[in-house]
Design a protein around this motif. Structure first.
Motif, PDB file in Angstrom:
ATOM      1  N   ILE A 155      70.730  42.486  16.828  1.00  0.00           N
ATOM      2  CA  ILE A 155      71.031  41.726  15.608  1.00  0.00           C
ATOM      3  C   ILE A 155      70.258  42.314  14.427  1.00  0.00           C
ATOM      4  N   TYR A 156      69.016  42.692  14.652  1.00  0.00           N
ATOM      5  CA  TYR A 156      68.206  43.324  13.604  1.00  0.00           C
ATOM      6  C   TYR A 156      68.859  44.618  13.125  1.00  0.00           C
ATOM      7  N   VAL A 157      69.250  45.479  14.063  1.00  0.00           N
ATOM      8  CA  VAL A 157      69.878  46.753  13.707  1.00  0.00           C
ATOM      9  C   VAL A 157      71.186  46.510  12.958  1.00  0.00           C
ATOM     10  N   TRP A 158      71.937  45.518  13.369  1.00  0.00           N
ATOM     11  CA  TRP A 158      73.193  45.176  12.706  1.00  0.00           C
ATOM     12  C   TRP A 158      72.946  44.678  11.279  1.00  0.00           C
ATOM     13  N   SER A 159      71.836  43.968  11.065  1.00  0.00           N
ATOM     14  CA  SER A 159      71.580  43.366   9.757  1.00  0.00           C
ATOM     15  C   SER A 159      71.012  44.340   8.734  1.00  0.00           C
ATOM     16  N   VAL A 160      70.408  45.440   9.158  1.00  0.00           N
ATOM     17  CA  VAL A 160      69.771  46.375   8.221  1.00  0.00           C
ATOM     18  C   VAL A 160      70.761  46.911   7.183  1.00  0.00           C
ATOM     19  N   PRO A 161      71.958  47.382   7.549  1.00  0.00           N
ATOM     20  CA  PRO A 161      72.872  47.883   6.508  1.00  0.00           C
ATOM     21  C   PRO A 161      73.397  46.785   5.582  1.00  0.00           C
ATOM     22  N   ILE A 162      73.271  45.549   5.965  1.00  0.00           N
ATOM     23  CA  ILE A 162      73.811  44.461   5.148  1.00  0.00           C
ATOM     24  C   ILE A 162      72.766  43.950   4.158  1.00  0.00           C
ATOM     25  N   VAL A 163      71.586  43.559   4.664  1.00  0.00           N
ATOM     26  CA  VAL A 163      70.582  42.962   3.779  1.00  0.00           C
ATOM     27  C   VAL A 163      69.460  43.926   3.410  1.00  0.00           C
ATOM     28  N   GLY A 164      69.440  45.112   3.992  1.00  0.00           N
ATOM     29  CA  GLY A 164      68.428  46.100   3.661  1.00  0.00           C
ATOM     30  C   GLY A 164      67.294  46.131   4.670  1.00  0.00           C
ATOM     31  N   TYR A 165      66.603  47.258   4.673  1.00  0.00           N
ATOM     32  CA  TYR A 165      65.543  47.496   5.640  1.00  0.00           C
ATOM     33  C   TYR A 165      64.353  46.571   5.420  1.00  0.00           C
ATOM     34  N   LEU A 166      63.962  46.385   4.180  1.00  0.00           N
ATOM     35  CA  LEU A 166      62.795  45.556   3.887  1.00  0.00           C
ATOM     36  C   LEU A 166      62.995  44.115   4.330  1.00  0.00           C
ATOM     37  N   LEU A 167      64.041  43.491   3.859  1.00  0.00           N
ATOM     38  CA  LEU A 167      64.277  42.086   4.196  1.00  0.00           C
ATOM     39  C   LEU A 167      64.530  41.896   5.687  1.00  0.00           C
ATOM     40  N   SER A 168      65.310  42.798   6.278  1.00  0.00           N
ATOM     41  CA  SER A 168      65.589  42.690   7.719  1.00  0.00           C
ATOM     42  C   SER A 168      64.315  42.809   8.539  1.00  0.00           C
ATOM     43  N   THR A 169      63.459  43.756   8.199  1.00  0.00           N
ATOM     44  CA  THR A 169      62.229  43.975   8.972  1.00  0.00           C
ATOM     45  C   THR A 169      61.277  42.801   8.836  1.00  0.00           C
TER      46      THR A 169
END
Length: 179
Positions: free
Chosen positions: A103-117
């Motif tokens: 889910i984290y990997v899926w979310s990175v292109p959507i909300v960005g690396y900073l917010l996802s991490t």
């Protein structure tokens, strides 16, 4: 006083909970590797057998498959110790974290690396039971430091999130490059 064991006592084996499931899954994995070996490793013409790029991977996969088969046979003929369901559920619980990472990997292109991490580290901190203010702050700082090290320090190229296009122009370029 030492006691000598007979050959059968020396190699006596009980089937532990989850052993049969593991043996079947591991043999299946080995057979999958064996079936795909030809497309993954090359055999070259006019080259000595042990110098072939595919020789040692082939030896390793055949050896793994052979011993996985022996493990499965040993599991099937060994007396069973109860508790298999409990062990299987324990294994499935560990797969929960693999789902979180997907889910984290899926979310990175959507909300960005900073917010996802930051959200991922915060979520895992809470999920593991650390709910104190210090733990929450440390989790956010950890997420921020991971982003700063990888994205800014090491300059790892990670696609910017779609969310960044909604930022003001002055911040958008900075966020796409460094965050």
């Amino acid at each position: 006083m030492t006691r000598l064991k007979t050959f059968q006592e020396l190699f006596k084996r009980d089937r532990r909970p989850g052993d049969l499931v593991f043996a079947v899954l591991f043999l299946g994995f080995c057979l999958f590797l064996l079936a795909n070996l030809r497309s993954q490793a090359q055999w070259l013409d006019n080259t000595a057998t042990v110098a072939q790029p595919a020789f040692w991977p082939t030896v390793a996969v055949i050896g793994m498959s052979f011993f996985a088969g022996l493990h499965l046979i040993g599991s099937m003929v060994s007396p069973r110790i109860p508790g298999r369901l409990k062990e299987g559920i324990f294994w499935l619980r560990s797969a929960e974290y693999a789902v979180y990472f997907l889910i984290y990997v899926w979310s990175v292109p959507i909300v960005g690396y900073l917010l996802s991490t930051i959200l991922f580290s915060l979520f895992l901190t809470v999920r593991l039971g650390y709910r104190s203010r210090t733990a929450i702050i440390m989790s956010v700082l950890f997420g921020l430091s991971v982003v700063l090290v990888f994205r800014t320090g090491l300059q790892v190229r990670i696609p910017p999130g779609q969310f960044y296009q909604y930022l003001p122009d002055s911040i958008r370029t900075f966020a796409m490059v460094y965050l």
